[in-house]
Design a protein around this motif. Structure first.
Motif, PDB file in Angstrom:
ATOM      1  N   ALA A  98      67.759  39.203  23.242  1.00  0.00           N
ATOM      2  CA  ALA A  98      68.495  39.977  22.244  1.00  0.00           C
ATOM      3  C   ALA A  98      67.618  40.995  21.529  1.00  0.00           C
ATOM      4  O   ALA A  98      68.117  42.009  21.061  1.00  0.00           O
ATOM      5  N   SER A  99      66.304  40.719  21.460  1.00  0.00           N
ATOM      6  CA  SER A  99      65.444  41.621  20.684  1.00  0.00           C
ATOM      7  C   SER A  99      63.986  41.483  21.111  1.00  0.00           C
ATOM      8  O   SER A  99      63.585  40.503  21.759  1.00  0.00           O
ATOM      9  N   PHE A 100      63.187  42.468  20.677  1.00  0.00           N
ATOM     10  CA  PHE A 100      61.744  42.418  20.906  1.00  0.00           C
ATOM     11  C   PHE A 100      61.147  41.230  20.144  1.00  0.00           C
ATOM     12  O   PHE A 100      60.206  40.586  20.603  1.00  0.00           O
ATOM     13  N   GLU A 101      61.729  40.914  18.989  1.00  0.00           N
ATOM     14  CA  GLU A 101      61.248  39.774  18.208  1.00  0.00           C
ATOM     15  C   GLU A 101      61.418  38.480  18.997  1.00  0.00           C
ATOM     16  O   GLU A 101      60.538  37.625  19.003  1.00  0.00           O
ATOM     17  N   ARG A 102      62.548  38.334  19.691  1.00  0.00           N
ATOM     18  CA  ARG A 102      62.791  37.115  20.467  1.00  0.00           C
ATOM     19  C   ARG A 102      61.797  36.985  21.616  1.00  0.00           C
ATOM     20  O   ARG A 102      61.224  35.920  21.820  1.00  0.00           O
ATOM     21  N   VAL A 103      61.568  38.049  22.371  1.00  0.00           N
ATOM     22  CA  VAL A 103      60.623  37.956  23.485  1.00  0.00           C
ATOM     23  C   VAL A 103      59.208  37.730  22.955  1.00  0.00           C
ATOM     24  O   VAL A 103      58.397  37.050  23.596  1.00  0.00           O
ATOM     25  N   THR A 104      58.917  38.237  21.767  1.00  0.00           N
ATOM     26  CA  THR A 104      57.610  37.981  21.145  1.00  0.00           C
ATOM     27  C   THR A 104      57.460  36.499  20.811  1.00  0.00           C
ATOM     28  O   THR A 104      56.388  35.919  21.002  1.00  0.00           O
ATOM     29  N   GLU A 105      58.529  35.857  20.338  1.00  0.00           N
ATOM     30  CA  GLU A 105      58.502  34.410  20.080  1.00  0.00           C
ATOM     31  C   GLU A 105      58.201  33.636  21.359  1.00  0.00           C
ATOM     32  O   GLU A 105      57.434  32.667  21.354  1.00  0.00           O
ATOM     33  N   ILE A 106      58.824  34.059  22.452  1.00  0.00           N
ATOM     34  CA  ILE A 106      58.608  33.388  23.739  1.00  0.00           C
ATOM     35  C   ILE A 106      57.160  33.564  24.182  1.00  0.00           C
ATOM     36  O   ILE A 106      56.514  32.612  24.633  1.00  0.00           O
ATOM     37  N   ALA A 107      56.632  34.777  24.047  1.00  0.00           N
ATOM     38  CA  ALA A 107      55.236  35.033  24.424  1.00  0.00           C
ATOM     39  C   ALA A 107      54.287  34.166  23.600  1.00  0.00           C
ATOM     40  O   ALA A 107      53.308  33.631  24.135  1.00  0.00           O
ATOM     41  N   ALA A 108      54.569  34.013  22.323  1.00  0.00           N
ATOM     42  CA  ALA A 108      53.726  33.162  21.473  1.00  0.00           C
ATOM     43  C   ALA A 108      53.760  31.717  21.973  1.00  0.00           C
ATOM     44  O   ALA A 108      52.736  31.019  21.954  1.00  0.00           O
TER      45      ALA A 108
END
Length: 138
Positions: A98-108
């Protein structure tokens, strides 16, 4: 929005996972490998369940790589690994988030993958996948 999330590694990292550690890169035990596979498998399962996973693949070691380039005399083919390359793409996920923030959470979360003590740390690379416009003007 679609994203490609990429993990990096060197040939020495692949060697260490095969039981051949080197200076600054500790040898992985079977327990270490299983912990990594369990961690990544849990991420993949969660992403599949949420509907965000399009594809995920680990790549073969750089030693099995082939570089095809344009040289002075036409196409040149070189086998890997490449001494000038510190790290290469080791695997990837194609995600629909849904967002860059979500994919950033996954990467973390991927960064939390267990590794042997003193193993090298590599960043996770996240890139949006370009959207092709419905119409192209000529």
């Amino acid at each position: 929005m679609k994203y490609m999330m990429m993990v990096l590694a060197s040939q020495a990292d692949y060697d260490a996972q095969s039981g051949k550690g080197a200076e600054g890169i500790p040898e992985w035990s079977q327990k270490d490998l299983q912990a990594m596979f369990d961690h990544m498998g849990a991420i993949n399962n969660d992403l599949a369940e949420s509907g965000e996973l399009i594809d995920a693949q680990g790549l073969a070691e750089p030693a099995q790589t082939r570089l095809i380039s344009r040289g002075k005399n036409g196409v040149e083919i070189t086998d890997g690994p490449y001494g000038e390359t510190k790290e290469m793409l080791a695997g990837y996920w194609l995600l629909d988030c849904a967002s860059f923030e979500r994919v950033t959470e996954i990467a973390a979360r991927v960064l939390e993958c267990p590794t042997p003590a003193n193993s090298p740390d590599y960043p996770i690379v996240v890139r949006p996948i370009g959207e092709v416009p419905d119409t192209v003007e000529s």
